[in-house]
Design a protein around this motif. Structure first.
Motif, PDB file in Angstrom:
ATOM      1  N   ASN A  74       0.855  -1.196   0.000  1.00  0.00           N
ATOM      2  CA  ASN A  74       0.000   0.000   0.000  1.00  0.00           C
ATOM      3  C   ASN A  74       0.888   1.241   0.000  1.00  0.00           C
ATOM      4  OD1 ASN A  74      -2.273  -1.687   0.185  1.00  0.00           O
ATOM      5  ND2 ASN A  74      -2.047  -1.797   2.381  1.00  0.00           N
ATOM      6  N   THR A  75       1.378   1.591  -1.160  1.00  0.00           N
ATOM      7  CA  THR A  75       2.435   2.584  -1.300  1.00  0.00           C
ATOM      8  C   THR A  75       1.912   4.017  -1.410  1.00  0.00           C
ATOM      9  OG1 THR A  75       2.440   2.320  -3.689  1.00  0.00           O
ATOM     10  CG2 THR A  75       3.954   0.925  -2.424  1.00  0.00           C
ATOM     11  N   GLN A  76       2.828   4.936  -1.206  1.00  0.00           N
ATOM     12  CA  GLN A  76       2.560   6.359  -1.373  1.00  0.00           C
ATOM     13  C   GLN A  76       3.580   6.938  -2.349  1.00  0.00           C
ATOM     14  OE1 GLN A  76       2.876   7.805   2.650  1.00  0.00           O
ATOM     15  NE2 GLN A  76       0.743   7.325   3.084  1.00  0.00           N
ATOM     16  N   ALA A  77       3.092   7.383  -3.490  1.00  0.00           N
ATOM     17  CA  ALA A  77       3.942   8.091  -4.448  1.00  0.00           C
ATOM     18  C   ALA A  77       3.806   9.571  -4.121  1.00  0.00           C
ATOM     19  CB  ALA A  77       3.499   7.809  -5.876  1.00  0.00           C
ATOM     20  N   VAL A  78       4.900  10.185  -3.706  1.00  0.00           N
ATOM     21  CA  VAL A  78       4.876  11.571  -3.243  1.00  0.00           C
ATOM     22  C   VAL A  78       4.876  12.516  -4.436  1.00  0.00           C
ATOM     23  CG1 VAL A  78       6.115  13.320  -1.903  1.00  0.00           C
ATOM     24  CG2 VAL A  78       6.025  10.940  -1.103  1.00  0.00           C
ATOM     25  N   ASP A  95      -0.086  10.084  -4.010  1.00  0.00           N
ATOM     26  CA  ASP A  95      -0.994   9.179  -4.701  1.00  0.00           C
ATOM     27  C   ASP A  95      -0.903   7.875  -3.913  1.00  0.00           C
ATOM     28  OD1 ASP A  95      -1.702  10.956  -6.790  1.00  0.00           O
ATOM     29  OD2 ASP A  95       0.166  10.473  -7.836  1.00  0.00           O
ATOM     30  N   GLN A  96      -1.971   7.552  -3.203  1.00  0.00           N
ATOM     31  CA  GLN A  96      -2.010   6.376  -2.342  1.00  0.00           C
ATOM     32  C   GLN A  96      -2.502   5.172  -3.128  1.00  0.00           C
ATOM     33  OE1 GLN A  96      -1.217   6.101   1.100  1.00  0.00           O
ATOM     34  NE2 GLN A  96      -1.555   3.922   0.759  1.00  0.00           N
ATOM     35  N   THR A  97      -1.782   4.077  -3.024  1.00  0.00           N
ATOM     36  CA  THR A  97      -2.211   2.805  -3.589  1.00  0.00           C
ATOM     37  C   THR A  97      -2.637   1.917  -2.434  1.00  0.00           C
ATOM     38  OG1 THR A  97      -0.658   3.007  -5.417  1.00  0.00           O
ATOM     39  CG2 THR A  97      -1.504   0.802  -4.956  1.00  0.00           C
ATOM     40  N   GLY A  98      -3.911   1.523  -2.421  1.00  0.00           N
ATOM     41  CA  GLY A  98      -4.428   0.691  -1.339  1.00  0.00           C
ATOM     42  C   GLY A  98      -4.712   1.520  -0.101  1.00  0.00           C
ATOM     43  N   PRO A  99      -5.074   0.844   0.998  1.00  0.00           N
ATOM     44  CA  PRO A  99      -5.379   1.547   2.240  1.00  0.00           C
ATOM     45  C   PRO A  99      -4.137   2.232   2.812  1.00  0.00           C
ATOM     46  CG  PRO A  99      -5.949  -0.803   2.403  1.00  0.00           C
ATOM     47  CD  PRO A  99      -5.258  -0.593   1.113  1.00  0.00           C
ATOM     48  N   ALA A 100      -4.349   3.380   3.445  1.00  0.00           N
ATOM     49  CA  ALA A 100      -3.231   4.081   4.077  1.00  0.00           C
ATOM     50  C   ALA A 100      -3.027   3.616   5.519  1.00  0.00           C
ATOM     51  CB  ALA A 100      -3.466   5.584   4.054  1.00  0.00           C
ATOM     52  N   CYS A 101      -4.097   3.153   6.153  1.00  0.00           N
ATOM     53  CA  CYS A 101      -4.023   2.787   7.568  1.00  0.00           C
ATOM     54  C   CYS A 101      -3.611   1.321   7.742  1.00  0.00           C
ATOM     55  CB  CYS A 101      -5.370   3.034   8.245  1.00  0.00           C
ATOM     56  SG  CYS A 101      -5.308   2.804  10.036  1.00  0.00           S
ATOM     57  N   HIS A 102      -2.832   1.065   8.787  1.00  0.00           N
ATOM     58  CA  HIS A 102      -2.409  -0.305   9.063  1.00  0.00           C
ATOM     59  C   HIS A 102      -3.576  -1.223   9.434  1.00  0.00           C
ATOM     60  CE1 HIS A 102      -2.659   1.258  13.161  1.00  0.00           C
ATOM     61  NE2 HIS A 102      -2.726   0.001  13.555  1.00  0.00           N
ATOM     62  N   CYS A 108      -6.454   6.710   8.268  1.00  0.00           N
ATOM     63  CA  CYS A 108      -6.351   6.451   9.714  1.00  0.00           C
ATOM     64  C   CYS A 108      -7.419   7.210  10.495  1.00  0.00           C
ATOM     65  CB  CYS A 108      -4.963   6.845  10.219  1.00  0.00           C
ATOM     66  SG  CYS A 108      -3.647   5.808   9.554  1.00  0.00           S
ATOM     67  N   PHE A 109      -8.203   8.020   9.795  1.00  0.00           N
ATOM     68  CA  PHE A 109      -9.220   8.846  10.452  1.00  0.00           C
ATOM     69  C   PHE A 109     -10.629   8.359  10.147  1.00  0.00           C
ATOM     70  CE2 PHE A 109      -5.383  11.341  10.121  1.00  0.00           C
ATOM     71  CZ  PHE A 109      -5.239  11.763  11.430  1.00  0.00           C
ATOM     72  N   ASP A 110     -10.786   7.075   9.807  1.00  0.00           N
ATOM     73  CA  ASP A 110     -12.098   6.500   9.552  1.00  0.00           C
ATOM     74  C   ASP A 110     -12.763   5.971  10.818  1.00  0.00           C
ATOM     75  OD1 ASP A 110     -12.291   7.020   6.885  1.00  0.00           O
ATOM     76  OD2 ASP A 110     -11.607   5.046   6.230  1.00  0.00           O
ATOM     77  N   ALA A 111     -12.053   5.977  11.924  1.00  0.00           N
ATOM     78  CA  ALA A 111     -12.556   5.342  13.141  1.00  0.00           C
ATOM     79  C   ALA A 111     -13.521   6.233  13.931  1.00  0.00           C
ATOM     80  CB  ALA A 111     -11.389   4.903  14.018  1.00  0.00           C
ATOM     81  N   ASP A 112     -13.155   6.610  15.116  1.00  0.00           N
ATOM     82  CA  ASP A 112     -14.026   7.334  16.031  1.00  0.00           C
ATOM     83  C   ASP A 112     -14.148   8.805  15.702  1.00  0.00           C
ATOM     84  OD1 ASP A 112     -14.448   5.026  17.583  1.00  0.00           O
ATOM     85  OD2 ASP A 112     -12.535   5.340  18.593  1.00  0.00           O
TER      86      ASP A 112
END
Length: 115
Positions: A74-78, A95-102, A108-112
């Motif tokens: 899940n890479t990040q092309a800067v 440019d994010q490939t796949g999920p950004a959160c572990h 990472c801000f999809d939670a609470d």
């Protein structure tokens, strides 16, 4: 530790690092502008990010460098790195490939939600 040789010296001078030599890096999707994650960079991580075009961070818990997606894919092309007006936070547009959160979510801000 390597200096941030790919930065204009005036910009490198403006970077305000914490006591551990770290700067907060906010990672944002270049297209949607969603905030994907927050990481930490020291001069070496920033240098690696700027020279490789891949999001590279300092892990405070493991005390080592890590490249986003190195094991998960899940890479990040800067695309761009910006310094905020106070010099204490980097904005990294990727440019994010796949999920950004572990956890497997897009950000990472999809939670609470607090409010």
């Amino acid at each position: 530790m390597v200096g941030v040789s790919s930065l204009d010296p005036a910009i490198a001078e403006r970077l305000k690092r914490d006591a551990q030599g770290l700067v907060t890096a906010v990672i944002q999707d270049a297209e949607s502008r969603d905030v994907l994650m927050v990481g930490w960079m020291d001069d070496e991580a920033l240098h690696r990010t700027l020279t490789t075009g891949r999001g590279t961070f300092w892990s405070r818990s493991r005390q080592t460098y890590w490249v986003k997606g190195e094991t998960s894919g899940n890479t990040q092309a800067v695309r761009e790195v910006r310094l905020d007006c106070d010099g204490d936070t980097l904005l990294v547009l990727v440019d994010q490939t796949g999920p950004a959160c572990h956890t497997g979510t897009r950000t990472c801000f999809d939670a609470d939600r607090l409010l």
